[in-house]
Design an enzyme around this catalytic site. Sequence first.
Site, short mmCIF file in Angstrom:
data_model
loop_
_atom_site.label_atom_id
_atom_site.label_comp_id
_atom_site.label_asym_id
_atom_site.label_seq_id
_atom_site.Cartn_x
_atom_site.Cartn_y
_atom_site.Cartn_z
N ASP A 11 0.87 -1.19 0.00
CA ASP A 11 0.00 0.00 0.00
C ASP A 11 0.90 1.24 0.00
O ASP A 11 1.69 1.43 0.93
CB ASP A 11 -0.88 -0.04 1.25
N ASP A 106 -3.27 2.22 -5.67
CA ASP A 106 -2.03 2.23 -4.89
C ASP A 106 -1.87 1.01 -4.01
O ASP A 106 -1.05 1.01 -3.10
CB ASP A 106 -1.96 3.51 -4.03
N GLU A 107 -2.65 -0.02 -4.28
CA GLU A 107 -2.69 -1.14 -3.35
C GLU A 107 -2.82 -2.45 -4.12
O GLU A 107 -3.57 -2.50 -5.10
CB GLU A 107 -3.94 -0.91 -2.48
P1 TTP Z 1 -5.38 4.90 0.65
O1 TTP Z 1 -4.31 3.89 0.44
O2 TTP Z 1 -6.55 4.54 1.49
O3 TTP Z 1 -4.76 6.21 1.30
P2 TTP Z 1 -3.37 6.91 1.06
O4 TTP Z 1 -2.48 6.12 0.15
O5 TTP Z 1 -3.63 8.31 0.60
O6 TTP Z 1 -2.78 7.00 2.50
P3 TTP Z 1 -2.14 5.84 3.41
O7 TTP Z 1 -2.20 4.57 2.59
O8 TTP Z 1 -0.74 6.30 3.66
O9 TTP Z 1 -2.98 5.81 4.64
O10 TTP Z 1 -5.93 5.41 -0.74
C1 TTP Z 1 -5.11 5.53 -1.90
C2 TTP Z 1 -5.52 6.70 -2.75
O11 TTP Z 1 -6.89 6.61 -3.11
C3 TTP Z 1 -5.39 8.03 -2.01
O12 TTP Z 1 -4.11 8.62 -2.14
C4 TTP Z 1 -6.44 8.86 -2.65
C5 TTP Z 1 -7.49 7.88 -3.08
N1 TTP Z 1 -8.63 7.93 -2.13
C6 TTP Z 1 -9.71 8.73 -2.44
O13 TTP Z 1 -9.75 9.36 -3.48
N2 TTP Z 1 -10.74 8.79 -1.54
C7 TTP Z 1 -10.75 8.13 -0.36
O14 TTP Z 1 -11.70 8.21 0.42
C8 TTP Z 1 -9.61 7.30 -0.04
C9 TTP Z 1 -9.54 6.55 1.27
C10 TTP Z 1 -8.59 7.24 -0.97
MG MG Z 2 -2.22 4.05 0.41
#
Ligand code: TTP
Ligand code: MG
Length: 364
Positions: A11, A106-107
């Site tokens: 992630d 991103d995952e």
């Molecule tokens: P996440 O992996 O949930 O969040 P993140 O990568 O920004 O932060 P971290 O993993 O460090 O906690 O989501 C990945 C991407 O998806 C995030 O950068 C933006 C998008 N996203 C949205 O557009 N809306 C949302 O509600 C979430 C949770 C994520």
């Molecule tokens: Mg993330």
Amino acid sequence: MVQHRKIIHVDLDFFFAQVEVVDNPDLKGKPVIISGPPNSRSVVSTASYEARAFGVHAGMPAFMAYEKCPEGIFIIPRMSRYVQVSKQIHLIFKKYSDIIEPMGLDEAYIDVTINKKGIKSATQLGQMMQNEIYNVLNMTCSIGVSYNKMIAKIASDFNKPAGITVVTPKVSEQFLRELPLNKFSGIGKKTLEKYNSFGIYKGDDFLKVPLDRATHYFGRSGYNLFYAVRGIDNSHVKTLRTTKSIGCERTLECNITGVDELINHLDKIISELLGRLKRKKKNFKTLTLKLKYADFSQTTRSKTLKVSLKTHQDIFKVCRELIINSNIEKKEIRLIGLSASALINKSEDGNALVFQQIYFDLVN
Ligand code: TTP
Ligand code: MG
């Protein structure tokens, strides 16, 4: 000896915001907030850790983010750039294994039980992946390594940002016993309160609850948690190939002619399609209509929407449009097929909703 699977969950940290920081290093160490302008109806899609320290988080209205962090740097999302970076990340995953299940941009889960590097240690592979993402893209990610998807995901979240957490079969029992309940998947704020009101705060507290009680008091969530606290998850890492489209078709008892008759037959097929999508927990954006005629020739027509199709009514509307575009005239139809592609995991469609909202705000 049992041969355990080796699953890595990757992630990226503060993904959209990190891409912005990499593209513009002046932003490093600053509170970066990805959303429309603070005076729009936009919501935050993500924020850098510096902005999170002010209480800004995904899903928060932009004006509220501004109130909490007036010095925040608000950046309008550049989806095409994020997709580009995501593709580069996937090219790195592919060097390790072809069994990759992307969960959003991103995952991903990667099954490395058998891998292209010929390395046995999943921990070593996880470290290599993390280093390679850093060296090639200058980006940090968090990694979970375990013997199933559920624990690997919990593990990647355990030590964010830039962490790597390994949960082997030997330590998983202890790890899950001590794990706070909100770290288990599907336990949001409201559900957590309910468990807490029963005196359940961590994995160990729920281990004592038998399955019938778990489901009686907590429904589906209790059922899932019953297995989760025991570390049981047999689901496989599903590559996109295995779930590219979901479809159903029907050969009619007798041939039919004309738009009206065809529309009359749609209800059942749409219900069947929806049933299949529901079982696979998918929404979708592309609908394809296939019509086979009495002479066995066939036509297919597709439409892709910006917003995912979920309801019977949504699908019906698109079907009608596709039928009209099919020029069926007086042709005799013997088979109708519908298929859904551009599938999205239901669990991720919330993110898509946020994106849609952002687009909506930008174009209006
Ligand atoms: P996440 O992996 O949930 O969040 P993140 O990568 O920004 O932060 P971290 O993993 O460090 O906690 O989501 C990945 C991407 O998806 C995030 O950068 C933006 C998008 N996203 C949205 O557009 N809306 C949302 O509600 C979430 C949770 C994520
Ligand atoms: Mg993330």
